[in-house]
Scaffold this motif. Structure first.
Motif, short mmCIF file in Angstrom:
data_model
loop_
_atom_site.label_atom_id
_atom_site.label_comp_id
_atom_site.label_asym_id
_atom_site.label_seq_id
_atom_site.Cartn_x
_atom_site.Cartn_y
_atom_site.Cartn_z
N SER A 154 0.85 79.11 61.10
CA SER A 154 1.81 78.18 60.65
C SER A 154 3.05 78.69 61.47
CB SER A 154 2.22 78.23 58.95
OG SER A 154 2.47 79.65 58.77
N ALA A 155 3.42 79.87 61.72
CA ALA A 155 4.75 80.16 62.37
C ALA A 155 4.83 79.85 63.73
CB ALA A 155 4.73 81.62 62.43
N LEU A 156 3.57 79.51 64.47
CA LEU A 156 3.43 78.99 65.78
C LEU A 156 3.97 77.52 65.55
CD1 LEU A 156 2.32 79.11 68.74
CD2 LEU A 156 0.24 78.05 67.76
N LEU A 157 3.32 76.82 64.65
CA LEU A 157 3.61 75.16 64.49
C LEU A 157 5.21 75.16 64.25
CD1 LEU A 157 0.21 73.88 63.18
CD2 LEU A 157 0.76 74.00 65.58
N GLU A 158 5.72 75.88 63.46
CA GLU A 158 7.03 75.93 63.23
C GLU A 158 8.06 75.93 64.49
OE1 GLU A 158 8.04 78.72 60.07
OE2 GLU A 158 6.77 77.61 58.91
N MET A 159 7.36 76.82 65.34
CA MET A 159 8.13 77.02 66.74
C MET A 159 7.95 75.98 67.52
SD MET A 159 6.93 80.97 67.68
CE MET A 159 7.81 82.34 67.11
N PHE A 160 6.79 75.45 67.43
CA PHE A 160 6.53 74.08 68.47
C PHE A 160 6.57 72.90 67.64
CE2 PHE A 160 5.89 78.00 71.15
CZ PHE A 160 6.61 77.50 72.25
N PRO A 161 7.33 72.30 67.24
CA PRO A 161 6.96 71.18 66.03
C PRO A 161 6.66 70.00 67.00
CG PRO A 161 9.51 71.52 66.02
CD PRO A 161 8.63 72.73 66.85
N HIS A 162 7.22 69.85 68.18
CA HIS A 162 7.03 68.84 69.17
C HIS A 162 5.68 68.76 69.78
CE1 HIS A 162 10.75 66.52 67.54
NE2 HIS A 162 11.17 67.85 67.66
N HIS A 163 4.71 68.45 69.59
CA HIS A 163 3.50 68.78 70.26
C HIS A 163 2.62 67.40 70.20
CE1 HIS A 163 2.99 70.02 66.18
NE2 HIS A 163 1.66 69.20 66.21
N GLN A 164 1.67 67.09 71.11
CA GLN A 164 0.82 66.01 71.37
C GLN A 164 -0.21 66.11 70.29
OE1 GLN A 164 1.95 63.91 73.90
NE2 GLN A 164 0.37 62.44 73.40
N LYS A 165 -0.73 66.98 70.19
CA LYS A 165 -2.23 67.20 69.41
C LYS A 165 -2.45 68.68 68.83
CE LYS A 165 -5.89 64.73 69.82
NZ LYS A 165 -7.03 64.14 70.44
N VAL A 166 -3.05 68.78 67.68
CA VAL A 166 -3.38 69.92 67.26
C VAL A 166 -5.00 69.87 66.70
CG1 VAL A 166 -3.21 71.92 65.44
CG2 VAL A 166 -1.07 70.84 66.48
N ILE A 167 -5.56 70.59 67.21
CA ILE A 167 -7.00 70.46 66.59
C ILE A 167 -7.42 71.85 65.98
CG2 ILE A 167 -9.52 70.21 67.46
CD1 ILE A 167 -8.76 68.46 69.82
N TRP A 168 -7.87 71.51 64.67
CA TRP A 168 -8.33 72.74 63.83
C TRP A 168 -9.56 72.90 63.90
CZ3 TRP A 168 -4.67 76.06 61.91
CH2 TRP A 168 -3.49 75.97 61.92
N LYS A 169 -10.28 73.96 63.99
CA LYS A 169 -11.71 74.21 63.76
C LYS A 169 -12.02 75.51 62.98
CE LYS A 169 -13.28 71.35 66.79
NZ LYS A 169 -14.13 70.34 66.61
N ASN A 170 -12.70 75.38 61.81
CA ASN A 170 -13.40 76.20 61.02
C ASN A 170 -14.35 77.11 61.76
OD1 ASN A 170 -11.76 75.33 59.16
ND2 ASN A 170 -13.38 73.63 58.64
N HIS A 171 -14.61 78.32 61.16
CA HIS A 171 -15.53 79.17 61.82
C HIS A 171 -15.72 79.38 63.23
CE1 HIS A 171 -16.84 78.71 57.69
NE2 HIS A 171 -17.09 77.23 57.90
N SER A 172 -14.54 79.81 63.62
CA SER A 172 -14.42 79.88 65.31
C SER A 172 -13.97 81.15 65.54
CB SER A 172 -13.96 78.68 65.95
OG SER A 172 -12.76 78.40 65.29
N GLY A 173 -12.95 81.60 64.53
CA GLY A 173 -12.40 82.99 64.85
C GLY A 173 -11.33 83.13 65.96
N HIS A 174 -10.89 84.17 66.38
CA HIS A 174 -9.66 84.50 67.24
C HIS A 174 -10.31 83.93 68.60
CE1 HIS A 174 -6.19 85.25 69.59
NE2 HIS A 174 -6.89 86.04 70.20
N ARG A 175 -11.54 84.09 68.93
CA ARG A 175 -12.17 84.04 70.35
C ARG A 175 -12.32 82.30 70.36
NH1 ARG A 175 -16.76 88.03 71.47
NH2 ARG A 175 -16.72 86.78 73.57
N PHE A 176 -12.25 81.78 69.39
CA PHE A 176 -12.34 80.22 69.61
C PHE A 176 -13.89 79.80 69.96
CE2 PHE A 176 -11.70 75.82 69.83
CZ PHE A 176 -10.77 75.43 68.61
N PHE A 177 -15.07 80.22 69.12
CA PHE A 177 -16.18 80.13 69.62
C PHE A 177 -16.88 78.73 69.33
CE2 PHE A 177 -16.39 84.50 67.46
CZ PHE A 177 -16.77 85.02 68.63
N ARG A 178 -16.03 77.63 68.95
CA ARG A 178 -16.33 76.49 69.19
C ARG A 178 -15.61 75.70 70.20
NH1 ARG A 178 -16.08 74.09 63.30
NH2 ARG A 178 -16.86 72.42 64.11
N PHE A 179 -15.31 76.38 71.34
CA PHE A 179 -14.43 75.86 72.60
C PHE A 179 -15.13 74.70 73.07
CE2 PHE A 179 -13.15 76.03 77.23
CZ PHE A 179 -11.81 75.87 76.77
#
Length: 192
Positions: A154-179
């Motif tokens: 949430s802090a990241l998105l407050e820092m960068f409110p002007h973005h093109q797209k945010v994709i959220w993935k469950n069950h992917s952890g920090h390593r983003f296993f669903r890359f």
């Protein structure tokens, strides 16, 4: 078209995500040099990124974790689409908790990053928050809902409110296993 992949801390240019990016976008060239996060100041890493962008005619940057932080900093000179995958955004806390762990030279290393963060990263945050983010640098985030290292983002998105797209993935952890599931979105964001 050439895409630059910036790996995270403790990884290499031959990282899994770099290899997956090549597989996901076979019609494009992916370059992924190894960055020496332990022995180079962040300014030197940014210089290496800038040289790679120029030498290889990079048109998109994708960075993960600490490489995501470096990617966000590179928007100070790079204009083109960027993807930050679970990027570090509180660099001092992350360095203290994950990287340094009471190593010799911690104070100097942290001071170098504090200065860099203030002079480069925070400048990009201010630019984005002010709404003056350049149109030719579309910013995309891929974030895990279960990032055990960085939390809820949430802090990241407050820092960068002007973005093109945010994709959220469950069950992917920090390593983003669903890359690999980002293939269509990353391809769609490539410049014409």
């Amino acid at each position: 078209m050439t895409i630059l992949y910036i790996h995270g801390y403790g990884s290499t240019g031959n990282a899994t995500k770099g290899q997956l990016l090549r597989k996901m976008l076979p019609e494009h060239r992916v370059v992924s040099p190894t960055f020496d996060y332990d022995h180079r100041a962040p300014q030197q890493i940014q210089e290496q990124i800038c040289q790679t962008v120029e030498k290889e005619s990079v048109r998109m940057i994708v960075g993960s974790s600490f490489g995501g932080y470096q990617t966000l900093c590179a928007t100070a000179f790079f204009h083109g689409p960027v993807w930050a995958i679970n990027p570090v955004h509180d660099v001092e806390t992350t360095i203290r908790r994950v990287i340094m762990q009471n190593e010799v030279g911690e104070k100097d290393y942290l001071e170098i990053y504090r200065t860099f963060d203030r002079e480069v990263f925070q400048r990009q945050v201010s630019l984005n928050q002010s709404g003056r983010w350049p149109d030719d640098t579309p910013l995309h985030f891929a974030l895990s809902t279960d990032d055990e290292l960085l939390g809820d983002h949430s802090a990241l998105l407050e820092m960068f409110p002007h973005h093109q797209k945010v994709i959220w993935k469950n069950h992917s952890g920090h390593r983003f296993f669903r890359f690999e599931e980002l293939a269509r979105d990353i391809a769609a964001s490539l410049p014409a």
